[in-house]
Structure formats: C-alpha cells, structure tokens
Design an enzyme around this catalytic site. Structure first.
Site, short mmCIF file in Angstrom:
data_model
loop_
_atom_site.label_atom_id
_atom_site.label_comp_id
_atom_site.label_asym_id
_atom_site.label_seq_id
_atom_site.Cartn_x
_atom_site.Cartn_y
_atom_site.Cartn_z
N THR A 14 -7.32 5.64 -0.72
CA THR A 14 -8.00 5.13 0.48
C THR A 14 -8.45 6.27 1.38
OG1 THR A 14 -6.61 3.16 0.42
CG2 THR A 14 -7.70 3.63 2.50
N LYS A 107 3.01 11.18 7.18
CA LYS A 107 4.04 11.15 8.24
C LYS A 107 5.45 11.11 7.67
CE LYS A 107 2.12 7.05 7.32
NZ LYS A 107 0.80 6.49 7.33
N GLU A 131 -3.12 15.50 12.23
CA GLU A 131 -3.63 14.51 13.19
C GLU A 131 -3.59 13.09 12.63
OE1 GLU A 131 -4.88 15.14 16.59
OE2 GLU A 131 -4.20 13.09 16.34
N GLY A 189 -6.47 -1.82 2.77
CA GLY A 189 -6.13 -0.38 2.68
C GLY A 189 -5.26 0.10 3.83
N GLU A 192 1.17 0.97 3.32
CA GLU A 192 1.69 2.07 2.52
C GLU A 192 1.81 1.63 1.06
OE1 GLU A 192 2.39 5.28 3.90
OE2 GLU A 192 1.17 4.21 5.34
N ASP A 203 7.70 3.18 8.58
CA ASP A 203 6.49 3.98 8.84
C ASP A 203 6.36 4.27 10.34
OD1 ASP A 203 3.69 4.95 7.97
OD2 ASP A 203 3.26 3.51 9.56
N LYS A 207 6.43 7.99 12.38
CA LYS A 207 5.45 8.43 13.39
C LYS A 207 6.15 8.71 14.72
CE LYS A 207 1.81 5.78 11.13
NZ LYS A 207 1.27 4.43 10.96
P1 NDP Z 1 -3.42 5.71 -1.83
O1 NDP Z 1 -2.27 5.10 -2.56
O2 NDP Z 1 -4.64 4.90 -1.63
O3 NDP Z 1 -3.85 7.08 -2.54
C1 NDP Z 1 -2.91 8.00 -3.02
C2 NDP Z 1 -3.64 9.00 -3.90
O4 NDP Z 1 -2.71 9.98 -4.33
C3 NDP Z 1 -4.28 8.39 -5.16
O5 NDP Z 1 -5.56 8.92 -5.35
C4 NDP Z 1 -3.34 8.85 -6.28
O6 NDP Z 1 -4.00 9.08 -7.52
C5 NDP Z 1 -2.89 10.18 -5.73
N1 NDP Z 1 -1.65 10.64 -6.32
C6 NDP Z 1 -0.50 9.96 -6.48
N2 NDP Z 1 0.41 10.74 -7.06
C7 NDP Z 1 -0.18 11.94 -7.27
C8 NDP Z 1 0.24 13.17 -7.83
N3 NDP Z 1 1.47 13.33 -8.32
N4 NDP Z 1 -0.64 14.18 -7.87
C9 NDP Z 1 -1.89 14.05 -7.39
N5 NDP Z 1 -2.35 12.91 -6.83
C10 NDP Z 1 -1.49 11.87 -6.78
O7 NDP Z 1 -2.82 6.20 -0.43
P2 NDP Z 1 -3.56 6.35 0.96
O8 NDP Z 1 -4.84 7.04 0.79
O9 NDP Z 1 -3.52 5.06 1.68
O10 NDP Z 1 -2.53 7.30 1.74
C11 NDP Z 1 -2.45 8.68 1.50
C12 NDP Z 1 -1.60 9.32 2.58
O11 NDP Z 1 -2.19 9.09 3.86
C13 NDP Z 1 -0.17 8.77 2.68
O12 NDP Z 1 0.69 9.81 3.09
C14 NDP Z 1 -0.30 7.73 3.78
O13 NDP Z 1 0.94 7.50 4.42
C15 NDP Z 1 -1.25 8.43 4.70
N6 NDP Z 1 -1.99 7.58 5.61
C16 NDP Z 1 -2.63 6.47 5.14
C17 NDP Z 1 -3.39 5.71 5.99
C18 NDP Z 1 -4.11 4.48 5.54
O14 NDP Z 1 -4.66 3.77 6.39
N7 NDP Z 1 -4.15 4.18 4.25
C19 NDP Z 1 -3.52 6.06 7.42
C20 NDP Z 1 -2.81 7.26 7.79
C21 NDP Z 1 -2.08 7.98 6.91
P3 NDP Z 1 -4.71 7.88 -8.33
O15 NDP Z 1 -5.86 7.44 -7.47
O16 NDP Z 1 -5.17 8.53 -9.60
O17 NDP Z 1 -3.67 6.84 -8.54
N1 HSE Z 2 0.44 2.01 6.68
C1 HSE Z 2 0.06 2.66 7.89
C2 HSE Z 2 -0.19 1.62 8.96
C3 HSE Z 2 -1.17 3.49 7.69
O1 HSE Z 2 -0.33 0.44 8.61
O2 HSE Z 2 -0.23 1.95 10.13
C4 HSE Z 2 -1.54 4.31 8.90
O3 HSE Z 2 -0.60 5.30 9.14
#
Ligand code: NDP
Ligand code: HSE
Length: 431
Positions: A14, A107, A131, A189, A192, A203, A207
């Site tokens: 995401t 986080k 951030e 999206g 977590e 979560d 934070k």
């Molecule tokens: P997703 O689950 O959507 O994406 C995680 C990504 O990490 C995927 O592309 C996955 O690969 C990849 N991945 C998993 N394991 C590995 C590994 N061992 N090596 C390399 N890549 C790997 O998560 P999000 O994008 O939602 O979240 C990412 C981070 O951002 C987290 O720490 C989350 O807490 C944080 N966050 C998320 C927010 C949100 O709104 N979603 C907001 C703020 C923070 P593949 O695609 O191939 O499975």
């Molecule tokens: N899972 C988290 C939330 C993503 O819902 O706030 C943003 O940190």
C-alpha cells in the site's frame, strides 16, 4: 542541478506503491523542493512477479531487502515492509552501518528499537526519519520536533489509529457491526498486516510511545503504555454515548504527572464539543499542549497510500536538502528514562454498561455495590435488550471517581449471577 538522491525502496505494498506513484506524478515539484531529483533506483519486495500496476523494469531488484543498503546506486533506503524485527530491523541497521540515511513508516520497529536506532544514526551521523510512522499524512513528527521545540509539553494525546476511527465512525453512521467494518478498513488499505494490532490498540500504543519520546524527551517506552482496544465496543455503546452527548473514540494520551509520564491507549467517550469528537473515518488528530503555545491541534488523513506516501516523500526531501536533526528531537544520549505508570489510578468520570437479568432487585444490588466502593452515580439508563443473552442493558455514568474503585466494582459484577456479560467500562473525557 545537483546530482539526484538515489532511493532504495523496500516494500511495494500500500505505502510503497503510493511512494512510487507520488514520485512519478509530482516529480517536477519534488525536484524543485528538494533542489535535486529524487529517483528510485532499486526495489525489493517478497514476490518479484506480482503485478503491481507499475512498470518496475527500469529498476534494479533485490530479493533480499538488506542488500539495498550496500548498493552503490542507493544513497537512502526507505523501509515500507513493516514488523518490529526481522527484515525491517536488519535493513535499518545495515543502512545506518553503511553510512546512509534511513526513512521508515514502521512505528512498531521504532517503538521497540527507536532508541537503539537513533543512537546508531547519531553515531554514524546519518538521518533517521519516520514522519509516516505516526498519524499518516499529518506532519506531527516535524510539528513536534521542530515547531513546538521551544515548549515544555504537559500532554500529547489524540486519535492515532485510522482503522479504529474508521470502524467506530462507520458503526455510528450505518449501525454496522464491528466485524463488517473491519473488512472494509482492510480493503481500503488502512489496517496493519495483522489487524489485531489496530483493533487491540497496539498500533496506537506504538505511535504513542514515539510521540511521548518526542514530546517529553524520554526514551521510547512501549512497556509503559497501558493498552485497551475497541473489540468490546458494541453499537449499543455508540448509541448510548450519542444520546448522552459523546462519541466513542480510541484515544492515546501521554501526560506529565510530576516526574512521571503516564501513557495510555483506551476507548473513551469524547464530548461532542471537543475537537477530537468531529474527527471521523480514517482521519487522525493529535493535540499537544505546550507551556507557551497552549493547545495545538494537528488533523488529517492518518492512513492509506496517498497520505502516508506524502509523509515518506517529505522525509526524502529533507534528506535531499540535508535537513535533519536528532531522530527524537533530543540527542539519543540525552533522552531520559522516566518512571512510566501504565494505568495510573486515574480520577475521572466513567461510563459503564452492564447486561443484567431483567428481574426485581438487580438495580438495587448494582447501586449498593457502587455505594460500597464510594462510586457516585451521575445518571442511570435502563433500556434496550442484548440479543445474545436476552438480558437488559443498564448504563451508568459516574461523577469523578477513583478508577480503581470502579474497576473493583466491575470485577465484582462479573462474578454475579444476575450480570450476564462482562461490564464495559469507558473513560469520559473532559472538554
Ligand atoms: P503492505 O502489507 O501493503 O506491504 C508490505 C510490503 O512489504 C509488500 O510489498 C511485501 O511484499 C513487502 N515485504 C514483506 N516482507 C518482505 C521482505 N522480507 N523483504 C522485502 N519486502 C517484503 O503494508 P503497508 O504498505 O500497508 O505498510 C508498510 C509499512 O508502513 C508498515 O510498517 C506499516 O505499519 C506502515 N504504515 C502503513 C500505513 C497504511 O496506511 N497502510 C500508514 C502508515 C504506516 P509483497 O508485495 O511481495 O508481498
Ligand atoms: N493501520 C494504521 C492505522 C495505519 O489504521 O492507523 C496508519 O499508521
């Protein structure tokens, strides 16, 4: 034009997808603001062959994300994998050891290992930026670290989890059940990878531990956070709260109490007139109270691809400009350990919903128990029926009471044959 800042991007889900989209769509603007281009040169994710709707053919691929750190064509690593340990932490350490800047939205990792990573980054004289880790697109880290740097803070609190806020808002709006709405939040999206981190308050606790360190100059201390989630909240609670003049929100709050700092995440009844009450859906809001600035409110989108990418790229622009300081605002060696009181014996007003057998004498039994522990009742409502047990709901609000006394009464109620389900006890926030 100065040479480009070359980015190694780990995680293409995401947020990673959002970062690629933002850097493509706003490339010219980012270049102007950063005074040089910011370009992704190499990426890593789990599945190389997954169709992500973006053309990755021009980018180098690493199967092992940690290898991004050592690449000559990577100046800064962005970690968007998630997880407090494992590959994310290995990548953070490898990047800092390689003398490169590290940007993350993680986080969980920062709450668990923030002190160690900040110490390492300061020793290596590289940027550690996060951030996006707190409140998605809201620039609250920068706001607290820089904008409020001159203030002694007395409190920092707010709505820190977009998934929970979306669930509670949608339950209120549609009368939907908790389980129905959680699925929607996941599809959007917001959640977590393990959504229990959202709904169980973990979560938000991650934070809060970060905000507390920034706000009070303390070592991040996750163990010092008292945590309750929202699973016990029923649509009946939302309706009662509304009729009493409140909205239920999951609130994370850190407050200075003498030399200590209390940290707590718990659902609370927020008065309709409080600024947090109107924060709906995936919006987050953070209130910081400083001794010179007064009460400050930060509000915006707390989750999702676009807002989170906005925060990640803001960090990259800072790195490109060479603008960064200590990760937690105070040099890591000066962060202090403070006595943390996870669940201080709070004095405050509370809401309690009991599911009781519909027969004479039960109300008298309940009020007698509360009298015995010195809990003074403000109002009582008895209406509605629990579809599961067939019992009736008895809803009480209290005057200011010692929380432990009320919890003691709730524990006693749980053991009574006439009380058919565990009592729901929620704080009532002041204006
Ligand atoms: P997703 O689950 O959507 O994406 C995680 C990504 O990490 C995927 O592309 C996955 O690969 C990849 N991945 C998993 N394991 C590995 C590994 N061992 N090596 C390399 N890549 C790997 O998560 P999000 O994008 O939602 O979240 C990412 C981070 O951002 C987290 O720490 C989350 O807490 C944080 N966050 C998320 C927010 C949100 O709104 N979603 C907001 C703020 C923070 P593949 O695609 O191939 O499975
Ligand atoms: N899972 C988290 C939330 C993503 O819902 O706030 C943003 O940190």
């Amino acid at each position: 034009m100065a040479k480009a800042l070359k980015v190694g991007l780990a995680g293409l889900g995401t947020v990673g997808g959002g970062v690629l989209a933002l850097l493509a769509q706003n490339a010219a603007l980012v270049t102007k603001r950063a005074a040089r281009p910011v370009v992704v040169s190499a990426v890593s994710a789990r599945d190389r062959h997954r169709n992500r709707g973006v053309d990755l053919s021009a980018l180098a691929w690493e199967d092992n994300a940690v290898d991004l750190a050592g690449r000559a064509d990577v100046d800064v690593v962005v970690e968007l994998i998630g997880g407090s340990d494992g590959p994310a932490l290995a990548l953070a350490k490898a990047t800092i050891s390689a003398g490169k800047a590290f940007v993350s939205a993680n986080k969980a990792m920062l709450a668990h290992h923030g002190l160690e990573l900040a110490s390492r980054a300061e020793a290596a004289q590289v940027a550690l930026k996060f951030e996006a880790a707190v409140a998605g697109g809201i620039p609250v880290i920068k706001g607290m670290r820089e904008g409020l740097a001159a203030n002694e803070l007395t409190a920092v609190y707010g709505i820190l989890n977009g998934t929970c806020n979306y669930i509670l808002s949608t339950m209120e709006r549609n009368g939907s059940t908790f389980a129905q709405v959680l699925g929607e939040a996941q599809a959007l999206g917001y959640a977590e990878a393990d959504p229990s981190f959202d709904v169980d308050g973990i979560d938000a606790a991650h934070k809060l531990a970060i905000l507390t360190a920034l706000g009070f100059g303390t070592k991040p201390n996750l163990e010092g956070v008292g945590i309750e989630g929202i699973r016990q909240i029923d649509s009946a609670d939302i309706d009662y709260a509304r009729s009493l003049g409140y909205r239920i929100k999951l609130v994370g709050a850190a407050r200075r109490v003498g030399e200590a700092v209390t940290q707590r995440v718990a659902p609370a009844l927020v008065p309709h007139a409080h600024p947090l009450a109107s924060v709906m859906d995936s919006l987050n809001a953070v209130v910081a109270e400083g001794n010179f600035v007064g009460r400050m409110l930060f509000q915006g989108r707390g989750a999702g691809a676009g807002p989170t990418a906005s925060a990640v790229v803001a960090d990259l622009i800072d790195v490109a400009r060479g603008e960064w300081g200590p990760a937690f605002g105070t040099p890591a060696s000066d962060l202090v350990s403070v006595p943390a009181i996870p669940l201080a014996p709070t004095i405050g007003r509370f809401y309690m919903r009991l599911t009781v057998a519909d027969r004479p004498g039960v109300l008298a039994e309940v009020t007698a128990t509360l009298r015995d522990v010195n809990v003074s009742i403000e109002s009582v409502i008895q209406r509605g029926q629990d579809p599961l047990t067939g019992g009736v709901y008895l809803v009480l609000t209290t005057h200011a009471v010692v929380e432990n006394a009320l919890r003691e009464a709730a524990a006693h109620f749980s053991r009574l044959e006439s009380v058919l389900a565990p009592p729901v006890v929620l704080q009532i926030m002041d204006l």
